[in-house]
Every structure is written in C-alpha cells, then in structure tokens.
Design a protein around this motif. Structure first.
Motif, PDB file in Angstrom:
ATOM      1  N   ALA A  81       0.830  -1.203   0.000  1.00  0.00           N
ATOM      2  CA  ALA A  81       0.000   0.000   0.000  1.00  0.00           C
ATOM      3  C   ALA A  81       0.865   1.253   0.000  1.00  0.00           C
ATOM      4  O   ALA A  81       0.555   2.232  -0.695  1.00  0.00           O
ATOM      5  CB  ALA A  81      -0.932  -0.004   1.212  1.00  0.00           C
ATOM      6  N   LEU A  85       0.904   4.468  -2.703  1.00  0.00           N
ATOM      7  CA  LEU A  85       0.576   5.832  -2.310  1.00  0.00           C
ATOM      8  C   LEU A  85       1.703   6.835  -2.519  1.00  0.00           C
ATOM      9  O   LEU A  85       1.553   8.007  -2.159  1.00  0.00           O
ATOM     10  CB  LEU A  85       0.142   5.841  -0.838  1.00  0.00           C
ATOM     11  CG  LEU A  85      -1.176   5.105  -0.543  1.00  0.00           C
ATOM     12  CD1 LEU A  85      -1.390   4.954   0.949  1.00  0.00           C
ATOM     13  CD2 LEU A  85      -2.348   5.813  -1.195  1.00  0.00           C
ATOM     14  N   ALA A 114      -8.519  -0.368   4.542  1.00  0.00           N
ATOM     15  CA  ALA A 114      -8.082   1.012   4.726  1.00  0.00           C
ATOM     16  C   ALA A 114      -8.909   1.968   3.860  1.00  0.00           C
ATOM     17  O   ALA A 114      -8.846   1.888   2.630  1.00  0.00           O
ATOM     18  CB  ALA A 114      -6.599   1.145   4.375  1.00  0.00           C
ATOM     19  N   PRO A 115      -9.665   2.907   4.463  1.00  0.00           N
ATOM     20  CA  PRO A 115     -10.444   3.869   3.667  1.00  0.00           C
ATOM     21  C   PRO A 115      -9.567   4.685   2.714  1.00  0.00           C
ATOM     22  O   PRO A 115     -10.017   5.048   1.627  1.00  0.00           O
ATOM     23  CB  PRO A 115     -11.076   4.767   4.742  1.00  0.00           C
ATOM     24  CG  PRO A 115     -11.122   3.922   5.972  1.00  0.00           C
ATOM     25  CD  PRO A 115      -9.908   3.048   5.898  1.00  0.00           C
ATOM     26  N   ARG A 116      -8.328   4.950   3.103  1.00  0.00           N
ATOM     27  CA  ARG A 116      -7.440   5.735   2.236  1.00  0.00           C
ATOM     28  C   ARG A 116      -7.204   5.023   0.907  1.00  0.00           C
ATOM     29  O   ARG A 116      -7.093   5.665  -0.145  1.00  0.00           O
ATOM     30  CB  ARG A 116      -6.096   5.970   2.941  1.00  0.00           C
ATOM     31  CG  ARG A 116      -5.078   6.726   2.090  1.00  0.00           C
ATOM     32  CD  ARG A 116      -5.503   8.175   1.879  1.00  0.00           C
ATOM     33  NE  ARG A 116      -4.642   8.853   0.922  1.00  0.00           N
ATOM     34  CZ  ARG A 116      -4.887   8.986  -0.378  1.00  0.00           C
ATOM     35  NH1 ARG A 116      -6.005   8.483  -0.890  1.00  0.00           N
ATOM     36  NH2 ARG A 116      -4.063   9.628  -1.175  1.00  0.00           N
ATOM     37  N   LEU A 117      -7.138   3.690   0.923  1.00  0.00           N
ATOM     38  CA  LEU A 117      -6.924   2.936  -0.315  1.00  0.00           C
ATOM     39  C   LEU A 117      -8.167   2.970  -1.199  1.00  0.00           C
ATOM     40  O   LEU A 117      -8.060   2.932  -2.429  1.00  0.00           O
ATOM     41  CB  LEU A 117      -6.534   1.487  -0.004  1.00  0.00           C
ATOM     42  CG  LEU A 117      -5.038   1.187   0.165  1.00  0.00           C
ATOM     43  CD1 LEU A 117      -4.290   1.417  -1.127  1.00  0.00           C
ATOM     44  CD2 LEU A 117      -4.421   1.997   1.285  1.00  0.00           C
ATOM     45  N   GLU A 119     -10.243   5.580  -1.342  1.00  0.00           N
ATOM     46  CA  GLU A 119     -10.159   6.917  -1.938  1.00  0.00           C
ATOM     47  C   GLU A 119      -9.126   6.942  -3.064  1.00  0.00           C
ATOM     48  O   GLU A 119      -9.312   7.598  -4.093  1.00  0.00           O
ATOM     49  CB  GLU A 119      -9.771   7.947  -0.869  1.00  0.00           C
ATOM     50  CG  GLU A 119     -10.793   8.151   0.229  1.00  0.00           C
ATOM     51  CD  GLU A 119     -10.253   9.024   1.350  1.00  0.00           C
ATOM     52  OE1 GLU A 119      -9.132   9.566   1.189  1.00  0.00           O
ATOM     53  OE2 GLU A 119     -10.934   9.154   2.378  1.00  0.00           O
ATOM     54  N   PHE A 120      -8.040   6.221  -2.855  1.00  0.00           N
ATOM     55  CA  PHE A 120      -6.946   6.237  -3.815  1.00  0.00           C
ATOM     56  C   PHE A 120      -7.378   5.677  -5.170  1.00  0.00           C
ATOM     57  O   PHE A 120      -6.930   6.148  -6.215  1.00  0.00           O
ATOM     58  CB  PHE A 120      -5.767   5.433  -3.259  1.00  0.00           C
ATOM     59  CG  PHE A 120      -4.553   5.435  -4.135  1.00  0.00           C
ATOM     60  CD1 PHE A 120      -3.864   6.598  -4.390  1.00  0.00           C
ATOM     61  CD2 PHE A 120      -4.105   4.261  -4.724  1.00  0.00           C
ATOM     62  CE1 PHE A 120      -2.747   6.609  -5.209  1.00  0.00           C
ATOM     63  CE2 PHE A 120      -2.994   4.260  -5.534  1.00  0.00           C
ATOM     64  CZ  PHE A 120      -2.316   5.438  -5.781  1.00  0.00           C
ATOM     65  N   GLU A 123      -8.898   8.417  -6.982  1.00  0.00           N
ATOM     66  CA  GLU A 123      -7.866   9.367  -7.407  1.00  0.00           C
ATOM     67  C   GLU A 123      -7.140   8.860  -8.654  1.00  0.00           C
ATOM     68  O   GLU A 123      -6.811   9.647  -9.551  1.00  0.00           O
ATOM     69  CB  GLU A 123      -6.872   9.586  -6.267  1.00  0.00           C
ATOM     70  CG  GLU A 123      -7.460  10.337  -5.080  1.00  0.00           C
ATOM     71  CD  GLU A 123      -6.515  10.380  -3.902  1.00  0.00           C
ATOM     72  OE1 GLU A 123      -5.312  10.073  -4.075  1.00  0.00           O
ATOM     73  OE2 GLU A 123      -6.976  10.715  -2.784  1.00  0.00           O
TER      74      GLU A 123
END
Length: 321
Positions: A81, A85, A114-117, A119-120, A123
């Motif tokens: 991950a 990123l 992971a919420p960030r992944l 969102e990614f 993106e």
C-alpha cells in the motif's frame, strides 16, 4: 501451510538470488521462471527487503506481486500500500501505483480495510496520467466494498467527448472511438463478469463448493477470457492450503479431476481440437493434485496420459529444474 516441493526447498542464498532475478526479469526478453521451491519464509524476507528499499518501478512491483500471490504473503500488504501511495508525477508512477493497488486488493480480499486505499482508487481514475485499459483491469481486483462504476463512467465520458468528431468522420476520432467501444463491449464486460464470479465465491460458505468454484476458474473451464481470473483463483487455493493443509487441497483437486475426466468421457470420441482442450484441463488439474502432494489413481493416470501436454506451463506445478 503451503506444500513442500518434492525435492525440498532451495537453500536461502540461491533462493533469494533466484527471486531477485525473477523480479528484475521484466526488462529482459528471456523468461525467468518463478522460484517456486523457495522456502516461504525466505520469500517473505526477500519481499520485505524489496518493499522497504528504494522505489520500485511498475514492472518490478508487478513481478513482486506474482511472488506475493504464490506464497500468500499477506503480511506485507501494508508495505505494498505504501508503494501505491507514493507521489504520482508521470505515466510510470501511475502504472506502479495501479500495479501495487492490484496486489494489495488481491492480498486483502474480500475487503479493503483502509479507507485511504478506497479513496486512492478514485484518485487513480481522475489522474491525468490514467491508462483506461489498466483501470478497467484494476476493476477486477477491487473487493466487493469498492464500487467500480467510476471506470464505466470515465469510459462513457471519453466516448461522448469524441462523438462530434466521429460525426464529422475524422479518422483519429473514429479509431479512438472504436477502440473505446471495444473496451466497453468486450474487455469491461469480461472483467465485470469475472468480478461477479469472485463475489459468488466469497459468498459461498460451503468449503467443498468454494474449492470447486476456485478450481473451475483456475482450470479456465469457465467461459471467460479475462486473464487475471486463473491467477487470482490460484492465490485463493494457495491461501486455502496455507490455512488448512495441502492434503485437503490434493483431495479436492482429485475429486475435480474425476469430474473433468467424466465430462471428457461423455464427449468421446473427441475431435482433434476437443482432445487438445481436454488435454489442457486434464494436465493442469492432474498437476495441481500432485503439486499439493497427492497421487493420481491408476484410472486417472491412464486417462490423463492419453492427452497429457508436456509443453504446458502451469502455476500449480513443480517445474523441472
């Protein structure tokens, strides 16, 4: 646990040298075989050092992903991950990020934790360096808690933007529009169908049935041309072996081999093309039985020998040294 090779594991230093040669082989014309006889602990150590070192390019991260899937190295999902990123400035960076996210999704299936992944992923779809074909492929790897419709919407918007030039019959626009149309009607359809197959497997609670469905995908008996599906099924079978035992997988594969043989017998006499197809499935399934430490029955061996394909390459097979 994963199966132990018939000739034992490679020593640590030769194993790590072979793993490094495999990961770096993306730049060379000559293929380098996956070092399947590496001890899983040595493979985990190697992957950890590679991910903690300098930034990898997209070919290296993709090759490293093959190693991670084969040895079921979920413990390194966080490091993958982190590779995804890193800053994206050019096309190669975008490809590296997409490859790393694919690996992460496979390792963490059935959900991204992971919420960030999550969102990614969106993106990546919005990034100016976005490669639509690879984004479509990424849709297959996404777990069930991530909606892939942004990919479909992006494809349709690109087609709509081309419509005025298409109406004017501009050559470049026509070529691009038909390319996008093929992606929408062929590749995207195959990817989404394959993804729904993953959902079916994840929702199957009966272990014997789940193994049958995974074997169907691994053998490529399902009519779906999407190439990542058999590799993903192999990862799930390796994970099953890691969480239960190779003996259970050998038993399941032997049962599936009986089914494949029974189907082939019903279609006899086989045409030359059918015999070739049957040989592909029978060879792959028989090798998987032996890969997990099982032995073919006399009846299975006699039938498989009739159309065994020596030249075939299979992931779940102990290749000759």
């Amino acid at each position: 646990m994963l199966p132990v090779p018939p000739d034992g594991f490679l020593e640590q230093r030769p194993a790590q040298q072979a793993l490094l040669a495999f990961v770096l082989s993306g730049d060379f014309d000559m293929p380098v075989a996956l070092p399947k006889r590496a001890n899983p602990e040595d493979a985990a150590d190697f992957v950890g050092r590679m991910l903690d070192g300098e930034e990898l390019d997209y070919q290296e991260i993709s090759r490293l992903g093959i190693v991670m899937r084969f040895f079921d190295l979920r413990q390194h999902s966080g490091a993958v991950a982190a590779q995804a990123l890193r800053t994206i400035e050019e096309r190669d960076d975008w490809e590296r990020a997409a490859s790393a996210l694919m690996i992460y999704c496979d390792l963490m299936y059935p959900q991204i934790a992971a919420p960030r992944l999550v969102e990614f992923y969106f993106e990546l779809a919005a990034h100016p360096e976005c490669l639509l074909t690879r984004l479509i492929d990424l849709s297959f790897h996404l777990p069930d808690n991530v909606d892939p419709t942004v990919t479909t919407q992006l494809l349709e918007r690109r087609m709509q933007a081309l419509e005025p030039a298409v109406e004017r019959e501009e050559d470049d626009a026509l070529v691009e529009y038909y390319r996008l149309e093929d992606l929408r009607d062929d590749r995207l359809v195959s990817v989404l169908k394959a993804r729904s197959g993953k959902t079916e497997i994840a929702g199957t609670t009966e272990l014997r049935r789940q193994r049958q469905l995974l074997t169907l995908r691994y053998l490529q008996l399902e009519r779906n041309p999407y190439l990542d599906l058999p590799a993903w099924a192999a990862l799930m079978l390796q994970r099953d072996s890691n969480e239960t035992s190779p003996e259970q997988l050998a038993t399941s594969m032997s049962e599936n081999l009986d089914i494949v043989i029974a189907r082939a017998k019903k279609q006899e006499p086989l045409s030359e093309d059918d015999q070739k197809d049957a040989g592909k499935y029978l060879t792959r399934c028989a090798r998987a039985v032996q890969f997990y430490g099982g032995t073919l029955t006399d009846e299975q061996g006699d039938y498989v020998d009739r159309c065994y394909n020596e030249e075939q390459t299979d992931l779940l097979h102990w290749d000759e040294d």
